[in-house]
Write a protein that holds these residues in place. Structure first.
Motif, PDB file in Angstrom:
ATOM      1  N   ILE A 176       0.815  -1.227   0.000  1.00  0.00           N
ATOM      2  CA  ILE A 176       0.000   0.000   0.000  1.00  0.00           C
ATOM      3  C   ILE A 176       0.848   1.277   0.000  1.00  0.00           C
ATOM      4  N   GLU A 177       2.169   1.142   0.159  1.00  0.00           N
ATOM      5  CA  GLU A 177       3.063   2.300   0.024  1.00  0.00           C
ATOM      6  C   GLU A 177       4.445   1.817  -0.347  1.00  0.00           C
ATOM      7  N   VAL A 178       5.127   2.561  -1.243  1.00  0.00           N
ATOM      8  CA  VAL A 178       6.537   2.311  -1.564  1.00  0.00           C
ATOM      9  C   VAL A 178       7.235   3.666  -1.585  1.00  0.00           C
ATOM     10  N   GLN A 179       8.194   3.864  -0.681  1.00  0.00           N
ATOM     11  CA  GLN A 179       8.898   5.144  -0.575  1.00  0.00           C
ATOM     12  C   GLN A 179      10.363   4.896  -0.231  1.00  0.00           C
ATOM     13  N   VAL A 180      11.232   5.796  -0.713  1.00  0.00           N
ATOM     14  CA  VAL A 180      12.617   5.802  -0.273  1.00  0.00           C
ATOM     15  C   VAL A 180      12.693   6.650   0.991  1.00  0.00           C
ATOM     16  N   LYS A 181      13.119   6.023   2.091  1.00  0.00           N
ATOM     17  CA  LYS A 181      13.188   6.711   3.376  1.00  0.00           C
ATOM     18  C   LYS A 181      14.477   6.327   4.096  1.00  0.00           C
ATOM     19  N   GLY A 182      14.749   7.032   5.192  1.00  0.00           N
ATOM     20  CA  GLY A 182      15.873   6.677   6.030  1.00  0.00           C
ATOM     21  C   GLY A 182      15.571   5.410   6.808  1.00  0.00           C
ATOM     22  N   SER A 183      16.614   4.872   7.436  1.00  0.00           N
ATOM     23  CA  SER A 183      16.466   3.607   8.146  1.00  0.00           C
ATOM     24  C   SER A 183      16.368   3.786   9.657  1.00  0.00           C
TER      25      SER A 183
ATOM     26  N   GLU B  23      15.277  -0.899  18.590  1.00  0.00           N
ATOM     27  CA  GLU B  23      16.570  -0.437  18.098  1.00  0.00           C
ATOM     28  C   GLU B  23      16.596  -0.578  16.578  1.00  0.00           C
ATOM     29  N   PHE B  24      17.331   0.307  15.901  1.00  0.00           N
ATOM     30  CA  PHE B  24      17.340   0.323  14.441  1.00  0.00           C
ATOM     31  C   PHE B  24      18.773   0.330  13.921  1.00  0.00           C
ATOM     32  N   GLU B  25      18.975  -0.400  12.838  1.00  0.00           N
ATOM     33  CA  GLU B  25      20.269  -0.426  12.155  1.00  0.00           C
ATOM     34  C   GLU B  25      20.300   0.680  11.111  1.00  0.00           C
ATOM     35  N   ASP B  26      21.342   1.478  11.127  1.00  0.00           N
ATOM     36  CA  ASP B  26      21.463   2.577  10.182  1.00  0.00           C
ATOM     37  C   ASP B  26      22.132   2.078   8.893  1.00  0.00           C
ATOM     38  N   VAL B  27      21.302   1.895   7.860  1.00  0.00           N
ATOM     39  CA  VAL B  27      21.829   1.478   6.555  1.00  0.00           C
ATOM     40  C   VAL B  27      21.596   2.574   5.514  1.00  0.00           C
ATOM     41  N   GLY B  28      21.284   3.772   5.984  1.00  0.00           N
ATOM     42  CA  GLY B  28      21.058   4.885   5.071  1.00  0.00           C
ATOM     43  C   GLY B  28      19.682   4.821   4.425  1.00  0.00           C
TER      44      GLY B  28
ATOM     45  N   ILE C 295      13.866  -9.436  -0.155  1.00  0.00           N
ATOM     46  CA  ILE C 295      12.999  -8.629   0.708  1.00  0.00           C
ATOM     47  C   ILE C 295      13.257  -8.992   2.164  1.00  0.00           C
ATOM     48  N   ARG C 296      13.291  -7.967   3.015  1.00  0.00           N
ATOM     49  CA  ARG C 296      13.561  -8.172   4.438  1.00  0.00           C
ATOM     50  C   ARG C 296      12.478  -7.495   5.272  1.00  0.00           C
ATOM     51  N   ILE C 297      11.972  -8.203   6.266  1.00  0.00           N
ATOM     52  CA  ILE C 297      10.964  -7.637   7.163  1.00  0.00           C
ATOM     53  C   ILE C 297      11.660  -6.776   8.214  1.00  0.00           C
ATOM     54  N   LEU C 298      11.228  -5.519   8.318  1.00  0.00           N
ATOM     55  CA  LEU C 298      11.810  -4.600   9.287  1.00  0.00           C
ATOM     56  C   LEU C 298      11.013  -4.551  10.585  1.00  0.00           C
ATOM     57  N   GLY C 299       9.715  -4.733  10.488  1.00  0.00           N
ATOM     58  CA  GLY C 299       8.872  -4.649  11.680  1.00  0.00           C
ATOM     59  C   GLY C 299       7.472  -4.222  11.292  1.00  0.00           C
ATOM     60  N   GLY C 300       6.739  -3.712  12.270  1.00  0.00           N
ATOM     61  CA  GLY C 300       5.390  -3.279  11.954  1.00  0.00           C
ATOM     62  C   GLY C 300       4.623  -2.875  13.190  1.00  0.00           C
ATOM     63  N   SER C 301       3.360  -2.579  12.979  1.00  0.00           N
ATOM     64  CA  SER C 301       2.453  -2.218  14.062  1.00  0.00           C
ATOM     65  C   SER C 301       1.230  -3.120  13.966  1.00  0.00           C
ATOM     66  N   SER C 302       0.129  -2.729  14.588  1.00  0.00           N
ATOM     67  CA  SER C 302      -1.024  -3.622  14.642  1.00  0.00           C
ATOM     68  C   SER C 302      -1.589  -3.932  13.267  1.00  0.00           C
TER      69      SER C 302
ATOM     70  N   MET D 133       2.822  -3.697   8.084  1.00  0.00           N
ATOM     71  CA  MET D 133       4.107  -4.387   8.097  1.00  0.00           C
ATOM     72  C   MET D 133       5.042  -3.643   7.156  1.00  0.00           C
ATOM     73  N   ILE D 134       6.269  -3.411   7.630  1.00  0.00           N
ATOM     74  CA  ILE D 134       7.234  -2.603   6.884  1.00  0.00           C
ATOM     75  C   ILE D 134       8.364  -3.494   6.390  1.00  0.00           C
ATOM     76  N   LEU D 135       8.677  -3.357   5.093  1.00  0.00           N
ATOM     77  CA  LEU D 135       9.703  -4.173   4.458  1.00  0.00           C
ATOM     78  C   LEU D 135      10.804  -3.299   3.884  1.00  0.00           C
ATOM     79  N   ASP D 136      12.010  -3.823   3.900  1.00  0.00           N
ATOM     80  CA  ASP D 136      13.099  -3.298   3.081  1.00  0.00           C
ATOM     81  C   ASP D 136      13.098  -4.153   1.817  1.00  0.00           C
ATOM     82  N   VAL D 137      12.722  -3.560   0.684  1.00  0.00           N
ATOM     83  CA  VAL D 137      12.574  -4.357  -0.535  1.00  0.00           C
ATOM     84  C   VAL D 137      13.827  -4.344  -1.392  1.00  0.00           C
ATOM     85  N   GLY D 138      14.875  -3.669  -0.930  1.00  0.00           N
ATOM     86  CA  GLY D 138      16.140  -3.687  -1.653  1.00  0.00           C
ATOM     87  C   GLY D 138      15.988  -3.203  -3.086  1.00  0.00           C
ATOM     88  N   SER D 139      16.512  -3.996  -4.007  1.00  0.00           N
ATOM     89  CA  SER D 139      16.435  -3.638  -5.431  1.00  0.00           C
ATOM     90  C   SER D 139      15.234  -4.263  -6.123  1.00  0.00           C
ATOM     91  N   SER D 140      14.361  -4.933  -5.359  1.00  0.00           N
ATOM     92  CA  SER D 140      13.178  -5.552  -5.960  1.00  0.00           C
ATOM     93  C   SER D 140      12.255  -4.470  -6.523  1.00  0.00           C
TER      94      SER D 140
END
Length: 357
Positions: free
Chosen positions: A254-261, A277-282, A308-315, A318-325
């Motif tokens: 439902i959303e695809v955006q380039v954002k900070g980590s 805690e969050f990993e800073d990958v830019g 694709i990597r699952i970063l986390g989420g709320s109720s 769900m938020i994913l890092d989709v890399g180059s996909s």
């Protein structure tokens, strides 16, 4: 139009797994049977119908609502209540469960009273504690309770059983099974009562049968995860010739955006009271899916797409890092399903359940 999120299940693969287990037990040197456990799929009507069509004569579940559903689908199918009955529900137990697992004197007395009022005999399997520390009577107390059981006018004491692995992670072994058989022998010797069912546990006991190490006399297993996910639960390994991918989960982007980590600003707790805690990958491409922790344990999911990597989420996100996909709005992301995911997704009214071939 398809509704998302949705849990897909393959009818042909479910039939294959059921037939594999039927053939495995039929080929056993000593007589042994198995009962499908439907609790992970909430006795889903279409899944129960497949089990019935493949020859199931008994289905087990831990919830009375599910046993009622099974009875509505087949008046001939026997039902086994897996969770110890509560005193408040004994009337319903004798009405919808042909057999129940028990461990307490007062519960057995109330079941006998309820069965008498209903004009029926209620079958019980007395659970014995063999080390996992969930339900069950300590072995040294079996004969004492057994004498009481035999005095109950409307109770049919058909068996003994045990549960292993589910709570304490204690593995079923040949020695544990022989201990259960020794208890069966002591009941016959000391009380003059023969139990016909010796239920040696759940899917974690299946490796003993596969290796040919199940002692003669163990006559019954209760199988859910091995049937539905093709795994034995002692070590979590896929069983050869069984399908581990009957179920898959799909959710919509439902959303695809380039954002900070790393979130910016003064931080407090998240929606579940944690301080993550969050990993800073830019900066990177992040996708949001319309599914969340109210639907499934998102940390247990595994994306089919390895990029694709699952970063986390709320109720409900769900938020994913989709890399180059090349992920776009409206795309559907597919996930592999394990037992916790299956259990919660089937329970959630917000996840559609869809049968596939």
């Amino acid at each position: 139009m398809a509704k998302y999120p949705r849990l897909l299940w393959s009818e042909s693969k479910l039939r294959d797994n059921t037939r594999f287990l039927n053939q495995l037990f039929a080929a056993s040197v000593s007589p042994i049977g198995w009962t499908p456990v439907s609790k992970a799929v909430c006795a889903h009507e279409e899944i129960v119908q497949v089990l019935l069509a493949e020859g199931a004569v008994e289905i087990a579940d831990s919830r009375l609502d599910n046993l009622k559903r099974i009875k509505s689908l087949s008046g001939n199918c026997r039902t086994l209540l897996l969770r110890l009955p509560g005193l408040h529900e004994v009337d319903e137990v004798v009405g919808y469960a042909d057999t129940s697992l028990v461990s307490e004197k007062v519960t057995i007395a109330k079941l006998s009273e309820a069965a008498g009022a209903a004009g029926v005999f209620h079958r019980i399997i007395l659970m014995v504690e063999l080390g996992d520390l969930r339900e069950g009577l300590l072995p040294q107390h079996v004969l004492e309770l057994g004498r009481f059981i035999l005095q109950q006018k409307n109770i049919d004491w058909c068996g003994i059983g045990t549960n292993l692995t589910c709570y304490g992670g204690i593995l079923p072994t040949r020695e544990k099974m022989e201990q259960l058989l020794d208890i069966k022998d002591s009941i016959a010797r000391e009380l003059g009562h023969e139990v016909s069912v010796v239920s040696g546990g759940n899917s974690s006991s299946l490796p003993l049968l596969l290796r040919g190490e199940m002692p003669a006399g163990i006559s019954h297993l209760r199988l859910g995860e091995s049937l539905l996910l093709g795994r034995e639960t002692a070590k979590g390994k896929l069983i050869e010739s069984m399908h581990g991918d009957i179920f898959t989960l799909e959710a919509e982007v439902i959303e695809v955006q380039v954002k900070g980590s790393v979130p910016e600003g003064e931080r407090g707790m998240d929606a579940f009271g944690n301080t993550p805690e969050f990993e800073d990958v830019g900066d990177h491409t992040r996708a949001i899916l319309a599914i969340g922790k109210q639907d499934v344990p998102i940390d247990e999911l595994e994306p089919v797409n390895e990029g694709i990597r699952i970063l986390g989420g709320s109720s409900d996100h769900m938020i994913l890092d989709v890399g180059s996909s090349a992920v776009q709005i409206g795309d559907v992301i597919t996930f592999r399903v394990n037992y916790p995911v299956l259990l919660q997704a089937m329970t959630s009214p917000y996840v559609a359940k869809v049968r596939t071939r």
